[in-house]
Design a protein around this motif. Structure first.
Motif, short mmCIF file in Angstrom:
data_model
loop_
_atom_site.label_atom_id
_atom_site.label_comp_id
_atom_site.label_asym_id
_atom_site.label_seq_id
_atom_site.Cartn_x
_atom_site.Cartn_y
_atom_site.Cartn_z
N THR A 1 33.13 39.27 41.08
CA THR A 1 34.01 39.39 39.92
C THR A 1 34.64 38.05 39.59
O THR A 1 34.73 37.65 38.42
CB THR A 1 35.10 40.44 40.20
N GLU A 2 35.09 37.32 40.61
CA GLU A 2 35.70 36.01 40.39
C GLU A 2 34.69 35.01 39.82
O GLU A 2 35.06 34.15 39.01
CB GLU A 2 36.28 35.49 41.70
N GLU B 1 34.54 41.49 45.07
CA GLU B 1 35.62 40.64 44.57
C GLU B 1 35.12 39.24 44.26
O GLU B 1 35.50 38.64 43.24
CB GLU B 1 36.74 40.59 45.60
N SER B 2 34.28 38.69 45.13
CA SER B 2 33.76 37.35 44.88
C SER B 2 32.86 37.32 43.64
O SER B 2 32.91 36.37 42.86
CB SER B 2 32.97 36.87 46.11
#
Length: 473
Positions: free
Chosen positions: A338-339, A335-336
């Motif tokens: 992707t961000e 997730e990190s």
């Protein structure tokens, strides 16, 4: 900051637990002494009553002997021995009868003890006087035998006999009292230890640990559900430590902002001055050159805006203590990434080498910010790099576990950090690795890692950039 704090005090040997159990034993022994005094006085008077009663029975035996029979010395000796007496006097209706050993002179009594007088303080004083100062004196015990209200008996007894009995009785009472005090104090101690000592020890240990490292949010005490004074102390301590943690972080931010005022003034003035010159040139041009100058104007203004925005964001950043929960580490890294626009980047490979089902206890939002800052810095460095070795750019994360820590490495094959950036790494407004950067991302990431009780460090490698994050297990 934590290094300036003096060492924690050494643990005392005679602590609260030892003081508590000593006090309980002492108090129980004091109570036992208060019980012992009337008890030993009662033992003394009962002992003398028994001798008077036995003497009365002996006198009745003598009275039943016919007048034609004479008492032999042997019979008199046995009667006196039964009462442990050296001689006795029986008084009835104004008549007195002396019974003594014919072959032994009658001793002289040193003092008299009347069992008919039973004042409590006098009984206690008499027992203590015999116990501590008794000798081989002869005492005259006066009393009335049972069922013989009209008969008064005086018994001459060696004081040493009574003192010996009192010593045996006192010794038995002492050991019994000590045994009762030990078991009672141990039971009371177990109760008070769970109710008071252990919670107080937890409070003091937490205060010492927090004082040594107030930047670590793991050191903030987690209050229990108790509703008494201990529970109130735990909740107030947790609130105080949270406030101190927040104030320390805000103080650090304010200090960093104060040091950056001069840099902000200088850079902002130069950047906006350049933008003003370019805008003046654009305003005076009527030909297609405007299309060439306009992007430079926009980029210059963007740099000024981004710089100001970064400073404002850092100033508004609140040092909130982490809210720990169980998180899937691999999913959090994805997730990190992707961000930070690293994962699924068309020109950068994302290599998440952390195994599945690795669960860590962290604040997911704060740790995600740490990873996002590192991944974003790596992406920006790889995007501006002009590669000549033909190798495809990549960002990789690896995990190493120890009994106490989880060690994560974030590495890329970019151009690496400049010497100036390495010298000022993790310092706000000075540790940026690219032109126009503020260095706030790494400063905040290091701060968040330390708030979790971990560390963020740069690892010097020959090629690319590598950071290591250590988190407690």
């Amino acid at each position: 900051m934590a290094n300036d704090i003096p060492d924690a005090p050494k643990r005392v040997i005679f602590g609260l637990s030892m003081k508590l159990i000593t006090m309980i034993i002492a108090m129980i022994m004091v109570v036992e002494v208060l019980i012992y005094l009337p008890s030993v006085a009662n033992f003394r008077i009962n002992w003398m009553d028994d001798r008077v009663h036995i003497a009365g029975v002996a006198a009745q035996v003598i009275e039943t002997v016919p007048d034609t029979m004479d008492l032999t010395p042997t019979m008199i000796g046995k009667l006196l021995s039964s009462a442990e007496a050296e001689a006795l006097v029986v008084r009835t209706e104004g008549q007195s009868q002396l019974i003594e050993r014919p072959d032994v002179p009658m001793p002289v009594a040193a003092y008299a003890a009347d069992t008919r007088e039973r004042a409590p303080l006098d009984l206690i004083a008499g027992a203590l006087e015999i116990l501590f100062f008794g000798s081989n004196r002869t005492m005259r015990v006066i009393g009335v035998p049972m069922d013989s209200q009209d008969v008064v008996v005086e018994v001459l007894i060696n004081e040493a006999l009574l003192r010996q009995e009192l010593l045996i009785y006192s010794r038995n009472i002492f050991w019994l009292s000590l045994l009762v005090a030990s078991f009672t104090s141990f039971a009371i101690f177990l109760f008070l230890n769970g109710l008071l000592v252990r919670p107080i020890s937890r409070l003091t240990s937490n205060m010492v640990a927090f004082r040594q490292n107030p930047d670590d949010a793991n050191k903030i005490i987690v209050p229990s559900d108790r509703r008494d004074e201990v529970g109130v102390a735990e909740r107030e301590l947790a609130a105080m430590e949270t406030n101190i943690f927040t104030l320390l972080k805000q103080k650090q931010h304010l200090a960093d902002l104060g040091l950056a005022v001069a840099k902000i003034n200088h850079d902002l003035r130069n950047t906006l001055g350049a933008a003003q010159l370019l805008s003046d040139q654009v305003a005076n041009l009527d030909d297609p050159h405007v299309q060439r100058l306009a992007p430079r104007l926009v980029n210059t203004l963007d740099r000024a805006i981004n710089f100001c925005q970064s400073v404002l964001d850092y100033g508004r950043h609140k040092a909130v203590p982490p809210k720990f929960e169980r998180v899937d580490l691999r999913a959090l890294l994805d997730e990190s990434a992707t961000e930070a626009a690293v994962r699924m980047h068309p020109e950068i490979d994302w290599r998440n080498q952390v195994p599945d089902n690795v669960i860590i206890r962290v604040d997911p939002d704060q740790i995600a910010r740490v990873f996002t800052n590192l991944f974003k810095n790596a992406r920006e460095a790889l995007e501006v790099q002009h590669r000549q070795d033909g190798e495809r750019p990549w960002v990789a994360v690896e995990l190493e576990t120890t009994p106490d820590q989880l060690r994560l490495t974030v590495e890329d094959n970019g151009p690496g950090l400049s010497p100036r950036a390495k010298d000022n790494l993790f310092r706000a407004f000075e540790g940026s690795g690219r032109a126009g950067g503020t260095g706030l991302g790494l400063a905040i990431a290091k701060e968040l890692a330390e708030a979790h009780g971990g560390t963020l460090a740069y690892v010097d490698v020959q090629k690319g950039t590598k950071f290591e994050i250590s988190l407690p297990r």
